[in-house]
Write a protein that holds these residues in place. Structure first.
Motif, mmCIF file in Angstrom:
data_model
loop_
_atom_site.group_PDB
_atom_site.id
_atom_site.type_symbol
_atom_site.label_atom_id
_atom_site.label_comp_id
_atom_site.label_asym_id
_atom_site.label_seq_id
_atom_site.Cartn_x
_atom_site.Cartn_y
_atom_site.Cartn_z
ATOM 1 N N VAL A 256 7.876 -0.763 34.140
ATOM 2 C CA VAL A 256 9.269 -1.273 34.154
ATOM 3 C C VAL A 256 9.647 -2.594 33.035
ATOM 4 N N ASN A 257 8.424 -3.204 32.501
ATOM 5 C CA ASN A 257 8.391 -3.976 32.000
ATOM 6 C C ASN A 257 7.882 -3.507 30.512
ATOM 7 N N ASN A 258 7.779 -1.817 29.767
ATOM 8 C CA ASN A 258 7.765 -1.884 29.338
ATOM 9 C C ASN A 258 5.893 -2.228 28.532
ATOM 10 N N ALA A 259 5.104 -2.560 29.530
ATOM 11 C CA ALA A 259 4.186 -2.862 28.385
ATOM 12 C C ALA A 259 3.153 -2.332 27.762
ATOM 13 N N SER A 260 2.658 -2.035 27.139
ATOM 14 C CA SER A 260 1.310 -2.547 26.022
ATOM 15 C C SER A 260 0.554 -2.790 26.186
ATOM 16 N N THR A 261 -0.584 -2.172 26.563
ATOM 17 C CA THR A 261 -1.786 -2.486 26.818
ATOM 18 C C THR A 261 -2.835 -1.768 27.193
ATOM 19 N N ASP A 262 -3.897 -2.982 27.423
ATOM 20 C CA ASP A 262 -5.364 -2.246 28.357
ATOM 21 C C ASP A 262 -5.569 -2.727 29.067
ATOM 22 N N ILE A 263 -6.647 -1.734 29.816
ATOM 23 C CA ILE A 263 -6.984 -2.484 31.741
ATOM 24 C C ILE A 263 -8.106 -2.516 31.633
ATOM 25 N N ASP A 264 -8.570 -4.151 32.239
ATOM 26 C CA ASP A 264 -10.121 -4.028 32.346
ATOM 27 C C ASP A 264 -10.301 -3.752 33.552
ATOM 28 N N ILE A 265 -10.923 -3.106 34.657
ATOM 29 C CA ILE A 265 -11.550 -2.455 35.438
ATOM 30 C C ILE A 265 -12.854 -3.752 36.490
ATOM 31 N N TYR A 266 -12.216 -4.323 37.863
ATOM 32 C CA TYR A 266 -13.089 -4.840 38.706
ATOM 33 C C TYR A 266 -13.436 -4.049 39.991
ATOM 34 N N GLY A 267 -14.130 -5.309 40.706
ATOM 35 C CA GLY A 267 -14.020 -4.696 41.717
ATOM 36 C C GLY A 267 -15.395 -4.383 42.983
ATOM 37 N N ASP A 268 -15.154 -4.351 43.700
ATOM 38 C CA ASP A 268 -16.500 -4.145 44.544
ATOM 39 C C ASP A 268 -17.247 -2.751 44.273
ATOM 40 N N GLU B 149 -10.900 -5.076 59.661
ATOM 41 C CA GLU B 149 -10.908 -6.763 59.172
ATOM 42 C C GLU B 149 -9.826 -7.375 59.071
ATOM 43 N N LYS B 150 -9.604 -7.972 59.428
ATOM 44 C CA LYS B 150 -8.067 -8.995 59.497
ATOM 45 C C LYS B 150 -7.449 -9.174 58.249
ATOM 46 N N ILE B 151 -8.536 -10.602 57.525
ATOM 47 C CA ILE B 151 -8.060 -11.070 56.334
ATOM 48 C C ILE B 151 -9.353 -10.388 55.498
ATOM 49 N N GLY B 152 -9.854 -11.281 54.075
ATOM 50 C CA GLY B 152 -10.658 -11.271 53.379
ATOM 51 C C GLY B 152 -10.819 -10.065 52.321
ATOM 52 N N HIS B 153 -10.010 -9.252 52.211
ATOM 53 C CA HIS B 153 -10.129 -7.736 51.442
ATOM 54 C C HIS B 153 -9.518 -8.702 50.032
ATOM 55 N N THR B 154 -8.152 -9.861 49.707
ATOM 56 C CA THR B 154 -7.952 -9.914 48.683
ATOM 57 C C THR B 154 -8.451 -10.812 48.123
ATOM 58 N N SER B 155 -9.306 -11.824 48.760
ATOM 59 C CA SER B 155 -10.269 -12.621 48.172
ATOM 60 C C SER B 155 -11.435 -12.631 47.531
ATOM 61 N N ASP B 156 -11.702 -10.693 48.573
ATOM 62 C CA ASP B 156 -13.037 -10.592 48.034
ATOM 63 C C ASP B 156 -12.712 -9.709 46.864
ATOM 64 N N ALA B 157 -11.167 -9.183 46.507
ATOM 65 C CA ALA B 157 -11.085 -8.224 45.107
ATOM 66 C C ALA B 157 -11.037 -9.723 43.970
ATOM 67 N N SER C 11 -8.319 -6.211 39.709
ATOM 68 C CA SER C 11 -9.847 -5.877 40.250
ATOM 69 C C SER C 11 -9.347 -5.291 41.914
ATOM 70 N N PHE C 12 -10.677 -3.979 42.899
ATOM 71 C CA PHE C 12 -10.256 -3.775 43.334
ATOM 72 C C PHE C 12 -10.928 -4.255 45.053
ATOM 73 N N ASP C 13 -10.577 -4.403 46.101
ATOM 74 C CA ASP C 13 -11.401 -4.329 47.342
ATOM 75 C C ASP C 13 -11.066 -2.731 47.837
ATOM 76 N N PHE C 14 -11.797 -2.080 48.224
ATOM 77 C CA PHE C 14 -11.703 -0.684 48.828
ATOM 78 C C PHE C 14 -11.452 -0.603 50.115
ATOM 79 N N ASN C 15 -11.368 -1.215 50.932
ATOM 80 C CA ASN C 15 -10.865 -0.630 52.281
ATOM 81 C C ASN C 15 -9.911 -0.899 52.362
ATOM 82 N N ALA C 16 -9.614 0.492 53.334
ATOM 83 C CA ALA C 16 -8.740 1.493 53.684
ATOM 84 C C ALA C 16 -8.026 0.906 55.275
ATOM 85 N N SER C 17 -8.301 -0.625 55.445
ATOM 86 C CA SER C 17 -7.665 -1.314 56.861
ATOM 87 C C SER C 17 -7.670 -2.415 56.943
#
Length: 232
Positions: A98-110, A209-217, A23-29
């Motif tokens: 690095v962990n030799n993953a064999s997986t699928d990826i679901d994509i969420y975000g803002d 904005e100093k904080i709030g980005h990881t919680s948004d994601a 899950s993504f938050d797209f703020n650059a700073s």
């Protein structure tokens, strides 16, 4: 409200052969955020009258019924200090490799990830993510085109943190330091939205904005994943 002792654990299980949610938050700073995690389902025993939940029953336990519980594990955070979505994606892929993953990826975000980049045709952040991840892994975009209201998101998380949704358990790895800091220090504005304190970047002169980005994601993932439990 978030209580570190109830949610944060030293280690969470990671299965590199099962689907990861990103899950993504797209703020650059001050950074672009990618949160990674997984879910599983187990059966526990729940007493509706007392609100007590147990992993197993002991002799004399009464009033308990089996309950399927979804466990949500927030495993890693990838923060690109250059503010690049691609950089966050590549850091995540390197961890999988690095962990030799064999997986699928679901994509969420803002929902802003659906907006087109100026002068780049139909390219969006989510299309860029699908292209990067899709070179090696199967992907499914699950991000909504419109963000769920802050009020619904806040109420849901507060109920989750207060253990008022017995069907869901949330575990955050102690490694996710920025996410934990966000959840610990983020405040509510008078209008009910998040109060995000701003700071001036000495190099660019621009505020961020100093904080709030990881919680948004995190919220963008949890509130889509647990949509059936959202309510006013």
């Amino acid at each position: 409200e978030f209580q570190k002792r109830n949610t944060v654990v030293e280690k969470v299980p990671i299965n590199f052969d099962r689907t990861f949610a990103t899950s993504f938050d797209f703020n650059a700073s001050p950074y672009t955020t990618l949160i990674a995690g997984q879910t599983d389902f187990i059966v526990k025993f729940y007493n509706k009258q007392t609100g007590e939940k147990k992993d197993y029953l002991e002799e004399g336990d009464e009033g308990f019924e089996p309950l399927e519980v979804m466990r949500i594990f927030v495993q890693k955070e990838f923060l690109d200090r250059d503010g690049e979505t691609k950089g966050a994606c590549l850091s995540f892929l390197e961890w999988l490799d690095v962990n030799n993953a064999s997986t699928d990826i679901d994509i969420y975000g803002d929902a802003s990830g659906h907006n087109r980049f100026t002068g780049m045709g139909s390219l969006t952040n989510f299309k860029l993510i699908e292209e990067i991840f899709g070179e090696k892994y199967a992907t499914e975009k699950k991000a909504k085109k419109f963000n769920i209201s802050v009020k619904l998101r806040r109420n849901f998380l507060n109920r989750l943190f207060a253990n008022k949704i017995p069907e869901i358990e949330l575990y955050i790895s102690a490694e996710c330091e920025e996410t934990i800091r966000d959840l610990t220090f983020l405040k509510k504005s008078p209008d009910g939205s998040k109060y995000k304190e701003k700071e001036i970047d000495p190099h660019t002169g621009k505020s961020f904005e100093k904080i709030g980005h990881t919680s948004d994601a995190l919220e963008c993932w949890l509130c889509v994943l647990c949509y059936d439990w959202l309510k006013d």
